[in-house]
Design an enzyme around this catalytic site. Sequence first.
Site, PDB file in Angstrom:
ATOM      1  N   LEU A 115       6.610   3.155   1.623  1.00 18.10           N
ATOM      2  CA  LEU A 115       7.494   2.000   1.785  1.00 18.10           C
ATOM      3  C   LEU A 115       8.588   2.239   2.824  1.00 18.10           C
ATOM      4  O   LEU A 115       9.083   3.350   2.993  1.00 18.10           O
ATOM      5  CB  LEU A 115       8.135   1.653   0.430  1.00 18.10           C
ATOM      6  N   HIS A 116       8.932   1.157   3.501  1.00 18.93           N
ATOM      7  CA  HIS A 116      10.018   1.172   4.481  1.00 18.93           C
ATOM      8  C   HIS A 116      10.863  -0.083   4.264  1.00 18.93           C
ATOM      9  O   HIS A 116      10.592  -0.874   3.351  1.00 18.93           O
ATOM     10  CB  HIS A 116       9.460   1.252   5.912  1.00 18.93           C
ATOM     11  N   ASP A 159       2.036  -9.252   9.317  1.00 14.49           N
ATOM     12  CA  ASP A 159       0.576  -9.322   9.205  1.00 14.49           C
ATOM     13  C   ASP A 159       0.195 -10.804   9.140  1.00 14.49           C
ATOM     14  O   ASP A 159      -0.215 -11.316   8.094  1.00 14.49           O
ATOM     15  CB  ASP A 159       0.128  -8.560   7.955  1.00 14.49           C
ATOM     16  N   MET A 165       0.845  -1.208   0.000  1.00 16.37           N
ATOM     17  CA  MET A 165       0.000   0.000   0.000  1.00 16.37           C
ATOM     18  C   MET A 165       0.877   1.254   0.000  1.00 16.37           C
ATOM     19  O   MET A 165       0.408   2.344   0.359  1.00 16.37           O
ATOM     20  CB  MET A 165      -0.932  -0.008   1.212  1.00 16.37           C
ATOM     21  N   GLY A 224      10.953  -2.815   5.662  1.00 18.03           N
ATOM     22  CA  GLY A 224      10.198  -4.080   5.698  1.00 18.03           C
ATOM     23  C   GLY A 224       9.729  -4.451   4.304  1.00 18.03           C
ATOM     24  O   GLY A 224       9.961  -5.572   3.821  1.00 18.03           O
ATOM     25  N   HIS A 225       9.080  -3.487   3.631  1.00 13.65           N
ATOM     26  CA  HIS A 225       8.634  -3.740   2.257  1.00 13.65           C
ATOM     27  C   HIS A 225       9.824  -4.080   1.359  1.00 13.65           C
ATOM     28  O   HIS A 225       9.774  -4.982   0.529  1.00 13.65           O
ATOM     29  CB  HIS A 225       7.969  -2.497   1.659  1.00 13.65           C
ATOM     30  N   SER A 230       6.461  -0.252  10.290  1.00 16.32           N
ATOM     31  CA  SER A 230       5.095  -0.136   9.775  1.00 16.32           C
ATOM     32  C   SER A 230       4.935   1.259   9.186  1.00 16.32           C
ATOM     33  O   SER A 230       5.499   2.226   9.721  1.00 16.32           O
ATOM     34  CB  SER A 230       4.094  -0.326  10.924  1.00 16.32           C
TER      35      SER A 230
END
Length: 307
Positions: free
Chosen positions: A35-36, A165, A32, A38-39, A199
Amino acid sequence: MIRLPDPRSASRWCAQQRARCGDDALGYVPTMGALHRGHLSLVERAARENRAVCASIFVNPLQFDDADDLRRYPRNEARDHDLLERAGCDMVYGGTLAEFFPESENAAANITVNPPDAIIVSDTNAFMRDLEGAHRRGHLQGVRAIVERLFATVGACNAYFGAKDFQQTLVVKDLARAFDGIRVVVCPTVREPSGLALSSRNQRLHADQLAVAAQLYQALLAARAEWRAGRRERDAIEAAMREILRDARITLEYVAVRDPETWDDIWENTINDTKTNATTRAIALVAARIGAVRLIDNLRLDDADQE
Ligand code: AMP
């Protein structure tokens, strides 16, 4: 990196890549945006394991149960595109709600929160109903609805999702069974040095709130310590988590301990009058609000992952 404006053109690009690289060589990372690391860890892994990589950025209104949360969701497409390109992504696409759900009248207005009845799916699976399912009405339904369209757009691929998630990964794996050639790869949660799971919503926390948020991870570690000490009573493990989260700045929504494969929380076996779970698998999950920001996290209690 190629930027495509809609699912239709993305679908064509994906088919071309499969023709060029083979059926099992296309990696896909749905996001979505905002971005960080994690993505980006998902994109980097996809780039290592595939010959072509695509991503999508779509803030899916159907999975928000709160219009304000949707309105405030961080968006920064130019920065996201730059980060994706540097992480090894070959194509990014997006679209409007109406492009993903042409059959839905509500979608045309592009303001829907929660799935309209026309696209709702039955929630016969336990993991659709409780925890995230119970606390964010329609959220997992909305996730399921959009991932179904994203999978239909991309087609056969290796699709990368984050363990952060966790309930979403169960929904997605269940959904992938209906598609030919879609393999779901679940990747470890990337954390701040404090343990706080990265997040997009962390951007909305002030510095002091970020420190408070790190207690979620401490609660998960407490659960793991109980497990490693041989404790198997669900209530005792959950109590250890609650104890850590007794902070006035944290509004706890739930703590839970589940079997990550069966989603079972019924600890049937009674040993010495104590209900215990004979399973060797367990995952602890937490959801809490800090100010206006809702955060979730989880941790395997057994040694199934290396965190
Ligand atoms: P989102 O943009 O929040 O929908 O997330 C897109 C994907 O990135 C999902 O599969 C998430 O589970 C994953 N993701 C989000 N945060 C993290 C994280 N901290 N570590 C690893 N994956 C993550």
